[in-house]
Motif scaffolding. Structure first.
Motif, PDB file in Angstrom:
ATOM      1  N   ALA A   1       0.855  -1.190   0.000  1.00 51.12           N
ATOM      2  CA  ALA A   1       0.000   0.000   0.000  1.00 51.12           C
ATOM      3  C   ALA A   1       0.890   1.240   0.000  1.00 51.12           C
ATOM      4  N   CYS A   2       1.829   1.259  -0.920  1.00 48.78           N
ATOM      5  CA  CYS A   2       2.908   2.260  -0.912  1.00 48.78           C
ATOM      6  C   CYS A   2       2.445   3.647  -1.315  1.00 48.78           C
ATOM      7  N   GLY A   3       1.254   3.772  -1.897  1.00 49.64           N
ATOM      8  CA  GLY A   3       0.762   5.081  -2.288  1.00 49.64           C
ATOM      9  C   GLY A   3       1.687   5.793  -3.255  1.00 49.64           C
TER      10      GLY A   3
ATOM     11  N   ASP B   1       0.816  -1.156  -4.788  1.00 47.51           N
ATOM     12  CA  ASP B   1      -0.429  -0.475  -4.439  1.00 47.51           C
ATOM     13  C   ASP B   1      -1.509  -0.866  -5.435  1.00 47.51           C
TER      14      ASP B   1
ATOM     15  N   CYS C   1      -2.587  -6.323  -2.608  1.00 43.79           N
ATOM     16  CA  CYS C   1      -1.715  -6.883  -1.571  1.00 43.79           C
ATOM     17  C   CYS C   1      -2.200  -8.230  -1.049  1.00 43.79           C
TER      18      CYS C   1
ATOM     19  N   SER D   1      -2.753   1.621   6.651  1.00 42.71           N
ATOM     20  CA  SER D   1      -3.347   0.922   5.506  1.00 42.71           C
ATOM     21  C   SER D   1      -3.932  -0.429   5.893  1.00 42.71           C
TER      22      SER D   1
END
Length: 246
Positions: free
Chosen positions: A45-47, A66, A93, A111
């Motif tokens: 969930a690295c954005g 993500d 993920c 997240s």
């Protein structure tokens, strides 16, 4: 609710960066945990790459994952502008499929709360376990449920700066104690029409988390009340979990 239907808050990646890009306590924590030896890291969930990019600057090999195409696109642009070698991938993920395991997997920005059901949480932990080297660690944060704060619907107003303009935001938060999901609805008043978006967030209680961690072959190394390594107590608004694969 499908995961892809819970992404309204991230419709404007640039505005997201403007609001959250200055937060660095989690980056500092993760860098301390990694030490100076280069490591393989997966940032889930690295954005927009807020965590991934500083880790690469420090010499670590990072893959960011993500579900939101716009956020991944902005992360790539930022990394490319600095000439950094970061692999940003559009994946769910829960169904992670990467070719090499990592020494550390991280998930920041609360997240973990996007995984709304027990099945989703199980799939996440299974994916993390499959992608960790023996003895590898999983570090993540999530909001800690404080009952008196969740018991009644909450409605409040705040100001924010978006695109250089000051806007008003009206928030309504309603918690369902059966599903343990908080529904957060926002009206952004910046001219006409009013913009509306919403997000659903799952709360997980401490004993639930302990069972979840053990069930999937991990052990708690440490647990903190924030990214500054504050003590975790019942009234802590957040919990930072440092788990090791057994």
């Amino acid at each position: 609710m499908k995961a892809e239907d819970n992404l309204e808050k991230y419709a404007d990646p640039a505005a997201y960066d403007e609001r959250h890009g200055g937060f660095a306590a989690d980056v500092e924590f993760i860098l301390e945990e990694l030490g100076e030896v280069p490591a393989r890291v997966i940032d889930l969930a690295c954005g927009t790459g807020r965590v991934s990019i500083p880790l690469v600057r420090a010499g670590h090999r990072v893959t960011g994952v993500d579900l939101h195409e716009g956020m991944i696109g902005r992360a790539r642009e930022k990394a490319d502008s600095e000439g950094l070698d970061v692999r940003f991938l559009l994946q769910d993920c829960r169904h992670l499929d990467l070719p090499a395991p990592a020494d550390l997997i991280v998930m920041s920005g609360n997240s973990f709360q996007h995984f709304l059901t027990n099945e989703d949480q199980d799939l996440l932990f299974e994916a993390v376990r499959r992608h960790l080297s023996p003895g590898g660690r999983f570090i993540f944060d999530t909001r800690n449920p404080v009952l008196h704060e969740l018991a009644e619907p909450d409605r409040y107003e705040e100001s924010a700066v978006i695109g250089g303009r000051s806007v008003r935001e009206l928030h309504t938060e309603t918690y369902d104690p059966v599903s343990q999901v908080l529904r957060c609805e926002t009206e952004t008043i910046d001219g006409d029409p009013v913009r509306r978006d919403a997000i659903s967030l799952r709360y997980t209680y401490p004993l639930e988390m302990e069972r979840l961690v053990r069930q999937h072959g991990f052990e708690f190394e440490r647990r903190y009340g924030d990214w500054r390594r504050g003590e975790f107590v019942p009234g802590s608004g957040q919990v930072v979990c440092v788990c090791r694969l057994i």
